[in-house]
Design a protein around this motif. Structure first.
Motif, PDB file in Angstrom:
ATOM      1  N   TRP A 152     -12.006  -2.595 -22.283  1.00  0.00           N
ATOM      2  CA  TRP A 152     -11.159  -1.458 -21.943  1.00  0.00           C
ATOM      3  C   TRP A 152     -11.559  -0.818 -20.625  1.00  0.00           C
ATOM      4  CZ3 TRP A 152      -6.708  -1.238 -24.031  1.00  0.00           C
ATOM      5  CH2 TRP A 152      -6.502  -1.694 -25.337  1.00  0.00           C
ATOM      6  N   LYS A 153     -12.857  -0.720 -20.368  1.00  0.00           N
ATOM      7  CA  LYS A 153     -13.323  -0.137 -19.106  1.00  0.00           C
ATOM      8  C   LYS A 153     -12.912  -1.018 -17.928  1.00  0.00           C
ATOM      9  CE  LYS A 153     -17.591   1.405 -16.797  1.00  0.00           C
ATOM     10  NZ  LYS A 153     -17.084   2.706 -16.313  1.00  0.00           N
ATOM     11  N   ARG A 154     -13.083  -2.318 -18.067  1.00  0.00           N
ATOM     12  CA  ARG A 154     -12.713  -3.231 -16.993  1.00  0.00           C
ATOM     13  C   ARG A 154     -11.192  -3.230 -16.783  1.00  0.00           C
ATOM     14  NH1 ARG A 154     -13.427  -4.761 -12.123  1.00  0.00           N
ATOM     15  NH2 ARG A 154     -12.808  -6.880 -11.661  1.00  0.00           N
ATOM     16  N   SER A 155     -10.443  -3.202 -17.864  1.00  0.00           N
ATOM     17  CA  SER A 155      -8.978  -3.165 -17.756  1.00  0.00           C
ATOM     18  C   SER A 155      -8.527  -1.898 -17.041  1.00  0.00           C
ATOM     19  CB  SER A 155      -8.339  -3.244 -19.148  1.00  0.00           C
ATOM     20  OG  SER A 155      -8.669  -4.456 -19.794  1.00  0.00           O
ATOM     21  N   PHE A 156      -9.162  -0.769 -17.409  1.00  0.00           N
ATOM     22  CA  PHE A 156      -8.820   0.489 -16.756  1.00  0.00           C
ATOM     23  C   PHE A 156      -9.158   0.432 -15.271  1.00  0.00           C
ATOM     24  CE2 PHE A 156     -10.151   4.666 -15.188  1.00  0.00           C
ATOM     25  CZ  PHE A 156      -8.995   5.401 -15.417  1.00  0.00           C
ATOM     26  N   ASP A 157     -10.341  -0.126 -14.937  1.00  0.00           N
ATOM     27  CA  ASP A 157     -10.741  -0.244 -13.534  1.00  0.00           C
ATOM     28  C   ASP A 157      -9.707  -1.033 -12.738  1.00  0.00           C
ATOM     29  OD1 ASP A 157     -13.062   1.190 -13.899  1.00  0.00           O
ATOM     30  OD2 ASP A 157     -14.345  -0.571 -14.130  1.00  0.00           O
ATOM     31  N   LEU A 158      -9.295  -2.170 -13.272  1.00  0.00           N
ATOM     32  CA  LEU A 158      -8.332  -3.015 -12.563  1.00  0.00           C
ATOM     33  C   LEU A 158      -6.989  -2.302 -12.408  1.00  0.00           C
ATOM     34  CD1 LEU A 158      -9.104  -6.506 -14.154  1.00  0.00           C
ATOM     35  CD2 LEU A 158      -9.536  -5.801 -11.795  1.00  0.00           C
ATOM     36  N   PHE A 159      -6.541  -1.650 -13.474  1.00  0.00           N
ATOM     37  CA  PHE A 159      -5.253  -0.955 -13.423  1.00  0.00           C
ATOM     38  C   PHE A 159      -5.311   0.211 -12.432  1.00  0.00           C
ATOM     39  CE2 PHE A 159      -2.588   2.589 -14.902  1.00  0.00           C
ATOM     40  CZ  PHE A 159      -1.337   1.996 -14.847  1.00  0.00           C
ATOM     41  N   PHE A 160      -6.343   1.068 -12.563  1.00  0.00           N
ATOM     42  CA  PHE A 160      -6.448   2.257 -11.725  1.00  0.00           C
ATOM     43  C   PHE A 160      -6.617   1.871 -10.259  1.00  0.00           C
ATOM     44  CE2 PHE A 160      -8.480   5.779  -9.621  1.00  0.00           C
ATOM     45  CZ  PHE A 160      -7.934   6.906 -10.225  1.00  0.00           C
ATOM     46  N   ALA A 161      -7.559   0.962  -9.977  1.00  0.00           N
ATOM     47  CA  ALA A 161      -7.814   0.567  -8.590  1.00  0.00           C
ATOM     48  C   ALA A 161      -6.616  -0.170  -8.006  1.00  0.00           C
ATOM     49  CB  ALA A 161      -9.064  -0.298  -8.508  1.00  0.00           C
ATOM     50  N   GLY A 162      -5.990  -1.018  -8.824  1.00  0.00           N
ATOM     51  CA  GLY A 162      -4.818  -1.750  -8.345  1.00  0.00           C
ATOM     52  C   GLY A 162      -3.673  -0.823  -7.991  1.00  0.00           C
ATOM     53  N   MET A 163      -3.396   0.151  -8.878  1.00  0.00           N
ATOM     54  CA  MET A 163      -2.318   1.106  -8.615  1.00  0.00           C
ATOM     55  C   MET A 163      -2.653   1.981  -7.403  1.00  0.00           C
ATOM     56  SD  MET A 163       0.159   0.575 -10.655  1.00  0.00           S
ATOM     57  CE  MET A 163       1.093   2.095 -10.433  1.00  0.00           C
ATOM     58  N   ALA A 164      -3.922   2.371  -7.287  1.00  0.00           N
ATOM     59  CA  ALA A 164      -4.328   3.207  -6.154  1.00  0.00           C
ATOM     60  C   ALA A 164      -4.169   2.452  -4.843  1.00  0.00           C
ATOM     61  CB  ALA A 164      -5.774   3.662  -6.328  1.00  0.00           C
ATOM     62  N   LEU A 165      -4.596   1.198  -4.826  1.00  0.00           N
ATOM     63  CA  LEU A 165      -4.444   0.394  -3.605  1.00  0.00           C
ATOM     64  C   LEU A 165      -2.971   0.204  -3.248  1.00  0.00           C
ATOM     65  CD1 LEU A 165      -7.210  -2.335  -4.087  1.00  0.00           C
ATOM     66  CD2 LEU A 165      -7.136  -0.585  -2.313  1.00  0.00           C
ATOM     67  N   LEU A 166      -2.142  -0.014  -4.267  1.00  0.00           N
ATOM     68  CA  LEU A 166      -0.713  -0.211  -4.031  1.00  0.00           C
ATOM     69  C   LEU A 166      -0.073   1.060  -3.458  1.00  0.00           C
ATOM     70  CD1 LEU A 166       1.733  -2.089  -4.310  1.00  0.00           C
ATOM     71  CD2 LEU A 166       2.050  -1.171  -6.624  1.00  0.00           C
ATOM     72  N   MET A 167      -0.367   2.195  -4.085  1.00  0.00           N
ATOM     73  CA  MET A 167       0.243   3.446  -3.642  1.00  0.00           C
ATOM     74  C   MET A 167      -0.318   3.916  -2.301  1.00  0.00           C
ATOM     75  SD  MET A 167       0.734   5.667  -7.161  1.00  0.00           S
ATOM     76  CE  MET A 167      -0.991   5.561  -7.648  1.00  0.00           C
ATOM     77  N   LEU A 168      -1.591   3.608  -2.058  1.00  0.00           N
ATOM     78  CA  LEU A 168      -2.233   4.060  -0.829  1.00  0.00           C
ATOM     79  C   LEU A 168      -2.135   3.042   0.302  1.00  0.00           C
ATOM     80  CD1 LEU A 168      -5.483   5.608  -2.361  1.00  0.00           C
ATOM     81  CD2 LEU A 168      -3.559   6.865  -1.380  1.00  0.00           C
ATOM     82  N   SER A 169      -1.457   1.931   0.066  1.00  0.00           N
ATOM     83  CA  SER A 169      -1.365   0.895   1.099  1.00  0.00           C
ATOM     84  C   SER A 169      -0.781   1.432   2.410  1.00  0.00           C
ATOM     85  CB  SER A 169      -0.556  -0.299   0.598  1.00  0.00           C
ATOM     86  OG  SER A 169       0.724   0.097   0.130  1.00  0.00           O
ATOM     87  N   PRO A 170       0.244   2.346   2.376  1.00  0.00           N
ATOM     88  CA  PRO A 170       0.707   2.918   3.653  1.00  0.00           C
ATOM     89  C   PRO A 170      -0.393   3.705   4.369  1.00  0.00           C
ATOM     90  CG  PRO A 170       2.329   3.296   1.921  1.00  0.00           C
ATOM     91  CD  PRO A 170       1.086   2.797   1.249  1.00  0.00           C
ATOM     92  N   VAL A 171      -1.235   4.419   3.583  1.00  0.00           N
ATOM     93  CA  VAL A 171      -2.346   5.165   4.180  1.00  0.00           C
ATOM     94  C   VAL A 171      -3.346   4.202   4.811  1.00  0.00           C
ATOM     95  CG1 VAL A 171      -4.255   6.763   3.718  1.00  0.00           C
ATOM     96  CG2 VAL A 171      -2.068   7.041   2.518  1.00  0.00           C
ATOM     97  N   PHE A 172      -3.656   3.119   4.107  1.00  0.00           N
ATOM     98  CA  PHE A 172      -4.575   2.108   4.644  1.00  0.00           C
ATOM     99  C   PHE A 172      -4.045   1.578   5.974  1.00  0.00           C
ATOM    100  CE2 PHE A 172      -6.749   2.179   0.685  1.00  0.00           C
ATOM    101  CZ  PHE A 172      -7.926   1.474   0.827  1.00  0.00           C
ATOM    102  N   LEU A 173      -2.762   1.256   5.997  1.00  0.00           N
ATOM    103  CA  LEU A 173      -2.168   0.687   7.213  1.00  0.00           C
ATOM    104  C   LEU A 173      -2.223   1.671   8.370  1.00  0.00           C
ATOM    105  CD1 LEU A 173      -0.671  -1.578   8.622  1.00  0.00           C
ATOM    106  CD2 LEU A 173       1.480  -0.628   7.735  1.00  0.00           C
ATOM    107  N   ILE A 174      -1.887   2.937   8.099  1.00  0.00           N
ATOM    108  CA  ILE A 174      -1.900   3.956   9.153  1.00  0.00           C
ATOM    109  C   ILE A 174      -3.316   4.173   9.686  1.00  0.00           C
ATOM    110  CG2 ILE A 174      -1.535   6.410   9.623  1.00  0.00           C
ATOM    111  CD1 ILE A 174       0.805   6.284   7.605  1.00  0.00           C
ATOM    112  N   ILE A 175      -4.282   4.312   8.767  1.00  0.00           N
ATOM    113  CA  ILE A 175      -5.679   4.523   9.180  1.00  0.00           C
ATOM    114  C   ILE A 175      -6.186   3.317   9.958  1.00  0.00           C
ATOM    115  CG2 ILE A 175      -8.043   4.869   8.369  1.00  0.00           C
ATOM    116  CD1 ILE A 175      -6.267   7.336   8.136  1.00  0.00           C
ATOM    117  N   TYR A 176      -5.854   2.137   9.482  1.00  0.00           N
ATOM    118  CA  TYR A 176      -6.270   0.898  10.166  1.00  0.00           C
ATOM    119  C   TYR A 176      -5.764   0.897  11.606  1.00  0.00           C
ATOM    120  CZ  TYR A 176      -6.550  -4.073  11.333  1.00  0.00           C
ATOM    121  OH  TYR A 176      -6.806  -5.266  11.955  1.00  0.00           O
ATOM    122  N   LEU A 177      -4.482   1.194  11.781  1.00  0.00           N
ATOM    123  CA  LEU A 177      -3.890   1.181  13.121  1.00  0.00           C
ATOM    124  C   LEU A 177      -4.492   2.269  14.009  1.00  0.00           C
ATOM    125  CD1 LEU A 177      -0.131   0.571  12.205  1.00  0.00           C
ATOM    126  CD2 LEU A 177      -1.744  -1.069  13.206  1.00  0.00           C
TER     127      LEU A 177
END
Length: 399
Positions: A152-177
């Protein structure tokens, strides 16, 4: 023989990692029989040559502190590449019973303290190579017993981190640029951190400083002189050059930060950061070391977001004990503190929540809370800590 010279196929090789020419001379008088000594400047070059050229490496001797990159970190990297079926020796300057125990239980066959006694080293290495097939089956890794992370902990980690990366991908791109546009160099860097079971891994962050920060500070020091006492005395910004006393004994940095082919010293980086925070002299209006976007991502903790990738690949969890720099973990090998390393490494944890709004917390208190978490961590308790973390973020004190 140098690492660039061609070694005939099948020739048994003893790889020397991190030794300079003067240090290699100490091995010349040793009789290793038909085995050839081949030096490599670092462990990664050795591993690449081993794989690319199908070298017959029969032993590895590395000059490194146990917790430095060519110590436990190197043997961990070799395990991932499945290149560890040979005896691995370390030559160190600093050694105690706890560090020796940590090394031996992590897959290192023997540790020699400098200065080397070549007769003892020759006999020991020849014996272990000659009898390796029989001895290796009796060598077991006995790192601190790690409690499983759980489904359950690993599943939560994958879900939470995956969703965070997906939602924050525009932020990652902007910061990267923005990082790439403001200054030359990579947008990401990594340092080495010690996590669960003393396993060393790459800890990712956004770059917030110029890659030539030290040189910029040196070039501009004539513009950064300030009065530091009532008498109006002036002082120059201290620019640290060369290696620290500990690294100087090895002739190279033992605590590097990496980004592509660029390298910083993590110990200097942290010392400068502490000095900047505590000394009015370094509170200059435009610090030449930090980029403009770097100031922003530091103040907003956006520079920490790449650690979500560490969660995805399993190096870290959302909740756990913070992974430590190598030189800090090296000091925590006693029974009193070793328990903290049996828990998952995490982005946030018990001591971060406890500290919020309660003033200063001593290092001893923090480490004890790490032990408490290691003894009691569960998916249910992690959810409670996450719920406490959210309101804590709005309190005035920064952690």
């Amino acid at each position: 023989m140098s690492e660039n010279e061609i070694v005939p196929n099948g020739t048994p090789i003893i790889a020397l990692v991190g030794f300079d020419n003067d240090q290699i001379e100490k091995f010349v008088n040793c009789d290793f029989r038909e085995r050839v000594l081949v030096p490599f400047s670092n462990g990664m070059k050795m591993a690449s040559a081993w794989q690319d050229n199908n070298l017959n490496i029969v032993a590895i001797i590395s000059l490194s502190e146990i917790m430095a990159p060519s110590g436990l970190a190197l043997i961990g990297a070799l395990k991932q590449k499945k290149l560890t079926d040979v005896p691995f020796f370390l030559v160190v300057n600093h050694l105690n019973a706890n560090l020796r125990q940590l090394a031996l239980t992590s897959g290192i066959v023997d540790v020699f303290k400098a200065p080397l006694k070549t007769v003892k080293l020759e006999k020991r290495i020849n014996f272990l190579i000659d009898n390796w097939d029989e001895l290796k089956t009796n060598i077991h890794s006995a790192n601190p017993e790690n409690r499983g992370i759980g489904f359950w902990k690993r599943s939560f980690d994958l879900f939470f981190a995956g969703m965070a990366l997906l939602m924050l991908s525009p932020v990652f791109l902007i910061i990267y640029l923005l990082i790439k546009l403001e200054s030359k160099g990579p947008a990401f860097y990594y340092s080495l951190r010690v996590g669960t079971g003393y396993r060393v891994f790459k800890f990712f962050k956004f770059r917030s400083m110029y890659v030539n920060a030290d040189q910029r500070l040196k070039d501009l020091k004539h513009l950064n002189q300030y009065n530091i006492d009532a008498a109006g005395e002036k002082a120059d910004i201290a620019v640290k050059t060369g290696l620290c006393s500990e690294c100087a004994t090895f002739g190279k940095c033992q605590f590097p930060l990496f980004a592509d082919n660029i390298q910083w010293c993590e110990r200097d980086f942290i010392d400068n950061k502490k000095t900047s925070a505590s000394s009015a002299f370094f509170k200059i209006k435009n610090d030449p070391r930090i980029t403009k976007i770097g100031n922003f991502i530091r103040n907003t903790s956006i520079d920490e977001l790449p650690q979500l990738w560490n969660v995805i690949i399993g190096d870290m969890s959302i909740v756990g004990n913070r992974p430590l720099p190598l030189y800090e973990a090296e000091k925590l090998t006693t029974d009193k503190y070793v328990l903290r390393f049996s828990a998952p490494a995490g982005i946030t944890g018990l001591w971060q929540v406890e500290k919020r709004g309660k003033g200063e917390m001593s290092e001893e208190e923090r480490l004890m809370l790490d032990n408490v978490y290691a003894q009691n961590h569960s998916f249910k308790n992690d959810l409670k800590l996450i719920l406490k973390t959210i309101p804590a973020l709005f309190q005035k004190e920064n952690v």
